[in-house]
Motif scaffolding. Structure first.
Motif, PDB file in Angstrom:
ATOM      1  N   PHE A  34       0.830  -1.200   0.000  1.00  0.00           N
ATOM      2  CA  PHE A  34       0.000   0.000   0.000  1.00  0.00           C
ATOM      3  C   PHE A  34       0.869   1.256   0.000  1.00  0.00           C
ATOM      4  O   PHE A  34       0.540   2.253  -0.618  1.00  0.00           O
ATOM      5  N   GLN A  35       1.984   1.167   0.719  1.00  0.00           N
ATOM      6  CA  GLN A  35       2.871   2.333   0.747  1.00  0.00           C
ATOM      7  C   GLN A  35       3.456   2.597  -0.623  1.00  0.00           C
ATOM      8  O   GLN A  35       3.601   3.732  -1.057  1.00  0.00           O
ATOM      9  N   ARG A  36       3.773   1.509  -1.289  1.00  0.00           N
ATOM     10  CA  ARG A  36       4.294   1.659  -2.635  1.00  0.00           C
ATOM     11  C   ARG A  36       3.249   2.306  -3.533  1.00  0.00           C
ATOM     12  O   ARG A  36       3.545   3.126  -4.382  1.00  0.00           O
ATOM     13  N   MET A  37       2.005   1.889  -3.324  1.00  0.00           N
ATOM     14  CA  MET A  37       0.924   2.408  -4.144  1.00  0.00           C
ATOM     15  C   MET A  37       0.678   3.883  -3.850  1.00  0.00           C
ATOM     16  O   MET A  37       0.302   4.635  -4.736  1.00  0.00           O
ATOM     17  N   ALA A  38       0.890   4.270  -2.588  1.00  0.00           N
ATOM     18  CA  ALA A  38       0.709   5.679  -2.235  1.00  0.00           C
ATOM     19  C   ALA A  38       1.619   6.534  -3.103  1.00  0.00           C
ATOM     20  O   ALA A  38       1.248   7.595  -3.576  1.00  0.00           O
ATOM     21  N   ARG A  39       2.786   6.009  -3.318  1.00  0.00           N
ATOM     22  CA  ARG A  39       3.727   6.737  -4.139  1.00  0.00           C
ATOM     23  C   ARG A  39       3.231   6.855  -5.575  1.00  0.00           C
ATOM     24  O   ARG A  39       3.330   7.898  -6.210  1.00  0.00           O
ATOM     25  N   LYS A  53      -3.475  16.810 -10.838  1.00  0.00           N
ATOM     26  CA  LYS A  53      -4.699  16.752 -10.043  1.00  0.00           C
ATOM     27  C   LYS A  53      -4.354  16.687  -8.563  1.00  0.00           C
ATOM     28  O   LYS A  53      -3.298  16.196  -8.188  1.00  0.00           O
ATOM     29  N   GLU A  54      -5.273  17.183  -7.775  1.00  0.00           N
ATOM     30  CA  GLU A  54      -5.086  17.071  -6.336  1.00  0.00           C
ATOM     31  C   GLU A  54      -5.814  15.829  -5.859  1.00  0.00           C
ATOM     32  O   GLU A  54      -7.009  15.672  -6.110  1.00  0.00           O
ATOM     33  N   VAL A  55      -5.086  14.961  -5.207  1.00  0.00           N
ATOM     34  CA  VAL A  55      -5.672  13.685  -4.811  1.00  0.00           C
ATOM     35  C   VAL A  55      -5.399  13.392  -3.350  1.00  0.00           C
ATOM     36  O   VAL A  55      -4.280  13.576  -2.864  1.00  0.00           O
ATOM     37  N   ARG A  56      -6.420  12.981  -2.660  1.00  0.00           N
ATOM     38  CA  ARG A  56      -6.255  12.498  -1.305  1.00  0.00           C
ATOM     39  C   ARG A  56      -6.238  10.977  -1.386  1.00  0.00           C
ATOM     40  O   ARG A  56      -7.129  10.376  -1.993  1.00  0.00           O
ATOM     41  N   PHE A  57      -5.214  10.369  -0.823  1.00  0.00           N
ATOM     42  CA  PHE A  57      -5.113   8.916  -0.900  1.00  0.00           C
ATOM     43  C   PHE A  57      -5.374   8.316   0.481  1.00  0.00           C
ATOM     44  O   PHE A  57      -4.739   8.692   1.456  1.00  0.00           O
ATOM     45  N   ALA A  58      -6.339   7.426   0.547  1.00  0.00           N
ATOM     46  CA  ALA A  58      -6.666   6.816   1.833  1.00  0.00           C
ATOM     47  C   ALA A  58      -6.488   5.308   1.729  1.00  0.00           C
ATOM     48  O   ALA A  58      -6.650   4.732   0.654  1.00  0.00           O
ATOM     49  N   LEU A  99       0.740  -8.518  -7.088  1.00  0.00           N
ATOM     50  CA  LEU A  99      -0.322  -7.512  -7.130  1.00  0.00           C
ATOM     51  C   LEU A  99       0.210  -6.135  -7.526  1.00  0.00           C
ATOM     52  O   LEU A  99      -0.560  -5.240  -7.849  1.00  0.00           O
ATOM     53  N   VAL A 100       1.524  -5.988  -7.469  1.00  0.00           N
ATOM     54  CA  VAL A 100       2.096  -4.661  -7.693  1.00  0.00           C
ATOM     55  C   VAL A 100       1.681  -4.091  -9.049  1.00  0.00           C
ATOM     56  O   VAL A 100       1.139  -2.990  -9.134  1.00  0.00           O
ATOM     57  N   ASP A 101       1.917  -4.851 -10.112  1.00  0.00           N
ATOM     58  CA  ASP A 101       1.606  -4.318 -11.442  1.00  0.00           C
ATOM     59  C   ASP A 101       0.126  -4.044 -11.646  1.00  0.00           C
ATOM     60  O   ASP A 101      -0.241  -2.960 -12.087  1.00  0.00           O
ATOM     61  N   PRO A 102      -0.732  -5.028 -11.332  1.00  0.00           N
ATOM     62  CA  PRO A 102      -2.160  -4.750 -11.530  1.00  0.00           C
ATOM     63  C   PRO A 102      -2.635  -3.525 -10.745  1.00  0.00           C
ATOM     64  O   PRO A 102      -3.329  -2.672 -11.299  1.00  0.00           O
ATOM     65  N   LEU A 103      -2.219  -3.431  -9.491  1.00  0.00           N
ATOM     66  CA  LEU A 103      -2.689  -2.299  -8.692  1.00  0.00           C
ATOM     67  C   LEU A 103      -2.160  -0.976  -9.235  1.00  0.00           C
ATOM     68  O   LEU A 103      -2.851   0.034  -9.225  1.00  0.00           O
ATOM     69  N   THR A 104      -0.917  -1.006  -9.709  1.00  0.00           N
ATOM     70  CA  THR A 104      -0.359   0.205 -10.295  1.00  0.00           C
ATOM     71  C   THR A 104      -1.234   0.690 -11.441  1.00  0.00           C
ATOM     72  O   THR A 104      -1.598   1.854 -11.532  1.00  0.00           O
ATOM     73  N   HIS A 105      -1.596  -0.241 -12.322  1.00  0.00           N
ATOM     74  CA  HIS A 105      -2.459   0.113 -13.457  1.00  0.00           C
ATOM     75  C   HIS A 105      -3.782   0.687 -12.983  1.00  0.00           C
ATOM     76  O   HIS A 105      -4.250   1.709 -13.475  1.00  0.00           O
ATOM     77  N   ILE A 106      -4.389  -0.015 -12.038  1.00  0.00           N
ATOM     78  CA  ILE A 106      -5.720   0.397 -11.595  1.00  0.00           C
ATOM     79  C   ILE A 106      -5.661   1.784 -10.965  1.00  0.00           C
ATOM     80  O   ILE A 106      -6.480   2.650 -11.252  1.00  0.00           O
ATOM     81  N   LEU A 107      -4.651   1.998 -10.120  1.00  0.00           N
ATOM     82  CA  LEU A 107      -4.565   3.288  -9.435  1.00  0.00           C
ATOM     83  C   LEU A 107      -4.269   4.422 -10.407  1.00  0.00           C
ATOM     84  O   LEU A 107      -4.823   5.509 -10.310  1.00  0.00           O
TER      85      LEU A 107
END
Lengths: 122, 706
Positions: free
Chosen positions: B378-383, B394-399, B415-423
């Motif tokens: 999740f921390q990686r995804m926050a980045r 864009k201004e984004v709040r990440f929760a 899951l890293v790659d799929p989540l990266t795409h989705i996010l």
């Protein structure tokens, strides 16, 4: 009898590095990962010299110095601070609570070892 | 004994932990309600993390990391000391700086130097936050720090400089120690030895003849004469740490070129001091202090972190494999014991039950070893979100929610790659521009939420945005234009949403460098399927999109119900089964030519002929001789699977078919049963999805007729 050194640092890298350097120099090395652990090791091992970091969780280097100086065990054992910091305020504080010396990180093997020999009583 | 190379590895491992601490702290800071009243322990922890990275990096001469960590640490220190008040801008810079530090560390691990200009500008970003003018010199100060290898108080080698160099000054030093000098680890002899490295030292010790044995201070004082070309400050530096514990007076007189102190009389070896220095002033600690202190200290200590060991992942995988085999062996044993059924059979089956429960415990234990919290992911995804937001402007709040949810490590990695795409999609396409959002009466700042939770034996990971939702008209026309669906296709809303997962699909009007290259979502879909998972998309026009990934907890074993369908043996995952019923004909209702429903607890549930799905049996029009297994899909809908017979309920070891056969429709994997027979594990989500599509079509056609 070789000198026994207690190295206190929360960073495993630092602890391992100190151990490597000091053992190569022929010292007996114990390590502790924060001030509180350090106090335990002082009581347990009665080191000849303590080398301690300042910034540590649970109990920092100042806490360790105070605890040792205030009579837990081996009160007068030389304590060297090993820190990346070198501000006069911090040094003052360390000195006033009883640090014996200050070494700036990163250390150089020769200076570290001669600093230890310089304060060691043996 | 560890080598330096191994130490380096330890350092980089440790960096990962420190960086995680740092990001944790940042997330906590960001969540603080009052920026002027922060929890100091959070900042302390962040400071220590950066500080440790800096210390370690400096030891391995990783200058870029050292420099940057130093700049970072200085700002954190200002924050800690209250010189700096936190605001969102600072937090943003902290986040990007943490990201950059992570980059520097990975570069360092590969011995790659970072781009100097970038490093410099990142340091500038940090120093721009500084409240104090002094900080401008941050980098050069650091350079000093690195250069200053010599310890400040205790420098130099144990040797005397050549005497002929001495042509400067002569200092007279009066030195009278207090008991505290010894108590704080100092030793006059050692101090003098160091003084002697500055020049020629003459030492005289005086003993107070009126000394009383009960007096508090030692009766020894020293008179030193030092001929040196060094300045007074060099001398003071040697006394730096002992100065508070002794009376020290230094007076200088300029020496003649011909050194006034006769060299012969100089005591070069101060160790040859009189023995009366011996009343070993190092005081024995007073007995009564001993017992009181340690407990006081103990109580001040908070709980120590949990002890952990690092294990080679291969070892764990090997173990998991072995446990899988153990499970198979166990079912073979069960089979043969049941068949034996003779004398002692009962005893054996009791033992077997124990054995089974042990196997299960071992298995769970081993799985738990490999399970990991999704937090680092999740921390990686926050980045990813931050970077995407920045590029997209864009201004984004990440929760995040459910960060502590544990998932098999191998699953997390994939899951890293799929989540990266989705996010990226969620930020880039999902969220509208600030202007559009304001128009729609929404908060200017978009929110993207990443959540994880355990739900009925699976892990559900969701990416929720509060954007505009899927623009279905655009999606449909784009799909028709690309020839992905026929022009006349009648698609439901959710069908249209699912078009996003079709290979070669892109919706963005403008293709950005972030997403929208038309690879992304279909890759997501296939990758998640490969993990035995399923992706669902739920979109509400105007209020946002939820993409939900449902995954098995583990990829190795499955609790399954073994059923017979038209002479085939199949396995239905227990996690999806709600109940099994033997239906009464009166409960079954025929709807349309091919669809039948059954009323279960006042709810209409469609019946699926499992045999017909696999094409091994015709659709039966009477189900009263069969059994219905009621299952629930990942959207919570119920379906009834018609089977001929339930054979058993057991753990099966999953043997993937995909590596050998590719994706087989409606089949998730295969397994080997106790008797050596091979059984297919049905892919419920795929089957139920297919059925709901068919059904809605048939209902639509019924409506059309009516």
């Amino acid at each position: 009898m070789s000198l026994s050194i207690l190295a206190v640092d929360d960073s495993r890298t630092m602890r391992d590095l100190l151990r490597l350097t000091l053992e190569e120099a022929g010292f007996l090395v114990t390590t502790a990962e924060d001030g509180a652990d350090g106090v335990d090791k002082v009581i347990e091992n009665k080191p000849d010299v303590i080398i301690t970091d300042i910034n540590m969780p649970v109990m920092d280097g100042f806490g360790l110095i105070e605890a040792v100086r205030n009579g837990v065990c081996g009160t007068s054992v030389p304590i060297l601070v090993l820190s990346t910091e070198s501000s006069p305020e911090l040094k003052d504080r360390a000195r006033n609570i009883g640090a014996t010396g200050w070494i700036v990180k990163p250390f150089n093997d020769t200076t570290l070892i001669s600093a230890i020999r310089r304060v060691a009583r043996v | 004994m560890a080598s330096l190379i191994e130490l380096r590895q330890v350092f980089f491992q440790e960096c990962e932990e420190q960086l995680e601490d740092l990001t944790d702290g940042l997330t906590a800071l960001e969540g603080s309600e009052d920026f002027s009243n922060l929890d100091p322990e959070i900042i302390n922890r962040m400071f220590r993390a950066v500080h440790s990275v800096k210390g370690g990096a400096a030891s391995f001469s990783l200058d870029a990391i050292t420099q940057f960590a130093h700049a970072y640490e200085s700002i954190l220190d200002e924050l800690r000391s209250g010189k700096l008040t936190l605001n969102q801008k600072i937090i943003n810079t902290f986040f990007t700086s943490a990201d950059y530090l992570t980059d520097l560390v990975s570069l360092g691990a590969e011995n790659v130097e970072p781009i100097a200009a970038e490093l410099e500008s990142k340091i500038k970003d940090l120093s721009a936050l500084s409240g104090s003018m002094k900080f401008g010199a941050g980098v050069s100060e650091e350079d000093d720090c690195i250069a200053a290898f010599t310890p400040l108080a205790l420098s130099g080698e144990m040797q005397f400089p050549p005497v002929e160099d001495v042509n400067g000054s002569v200092f007279e030093i009066y030195f009278k120690p207090t008991l505290d000098l010894y108590a704080n680890g100092h030793e006059p002899v050692q101090i003098f030895r160091e003084l002697s490295t500055l020049g020629v030292l003459e030492v005289q010790c005086k003993f107070d003849r009126d000394f009383k044995w009960d007096q508090a201070e030692p009766a020894i004082e020293w008179h030193l004469v030092l001929s040196t070309n060094q300045s007074e400050s060099e001398i003071l530096e040697i006394f730096e740490f002992s100065e508070p514990y002794a009376k020290i007076e230094i007076s200088s007189k300029v020496a003649d070129i011909t050194v006034s102190a006769p060299i012969e009389s100089v005591s070069k070896h101060p160790a040859s001091t009189p023995t009366m220095e011996k009343p070993n002033a190092a005081p024995d600690p007073a007995g009564e202090v001993h017992s009181a202190e340690p407990s006081a200290i103990r109580s001040a200590i908070s709980a120590a972190p949990k002890a952990t060991v690092r294990v080679d992942l291969d070892l764990v995988d090997e173990l998991i494999n072995l446990v899988g085999e153990l499970v198979i062996t166990q079912s073979v044993m069960t089979q043969s014991i049941t068949e034996q059924d003779g004398i002692g059979g009962r005893q054996l089956s009791t033992t077997l039950e124990d054995f089974k429960s042990l196997t299960r415990t071992i298995q769970e234990g081993v799985m738990a070893i490999r399970a990991q919290s999704v937090k680092p992911l999740f921390q990686r995804m926050a980045r990813i979100v931050r970077e995407t937001a920045q590029i997209a402007g864009k201004e984004v709040r990440f929760a995040t929610e459910g960060e502590d949810t544990e998932v098999d490590r191998t699953v997390i990695e994939r899951l890293v790659d799929p989540l990266t795409h989705i996010l990226r999609n969620a930020v880039d396409h999902g969220l509208e521009d600030a202007a559009l959002r304001s128009q729609a009466g929404k908060d200017r700042i978009g929110t993207v939420t990443l959540s994880a939770a355990h739900r009925s034996g699976r892990v559900v990971i969701e990416v929720i945005d509060d954007g505009g939702g899927v623009q279905r008209e655009k999606v449909l026309s784009s799909a028709i234009e690309k020839g992905l669906v026929p022009q006349t296709a009648q698609l439901s809303d959710s069908d249209i949403d699912r078009l996003l997962f079709l290979p070669g699909f892109s919706t963005a009007a403008s293709v950005t460098n972030l997403s929208g290259r038309g690879v992304g979502m279909d890759v997501v879909n296939s990758e998640i399927r490969r993990l035995g998972g399923r992706v669902a998309i739920i979109s509400h026009p105007g209020s946002g999109t939820t993409i939900s990934i449902s995954l098995p907890l583990t990829l190795a074993v499955l609790d399954g119900m073994v059923v017979d369908v038209a002479d085939e043996t199949m396995v239905v995952p227990i996690s999806a089964i709600v109940e099994t019923i033997r239906p009464d004909t009166s409960q079954i209702h025929q709807i349309g030519p091919a669809a039948r429903m059954i009323a279960v607890r006042e709810k209409m549930v469609p019946i699926i002929e499992l045999g017909a799905v696999f094409g091994c049996a015709p659709i039966k029009n009477h189900t009263n001789d069969g059994i219905l297994v009621i299952v629930e899909d990942d959207k919570g809908e119920h379906f009834a699977l018609a089977v001929d017979k339930i054979r058993d309920q057991r753990q099966v070891v999953i043997k993937s078919l995909e590596s050998n056969y590719g994706h087989v429709p409606f089949v998730a994997a295969a397994t080997i049963l106790g008797d050596g027979q091979i059984a297919l594990i049905v892919d419920l989500d795929e089957i139920t999805h297919q059925v709901s599509v068919d059904q809605s079509r048939s209902i639509q056609s019924i409506e059309a007729i009516a």
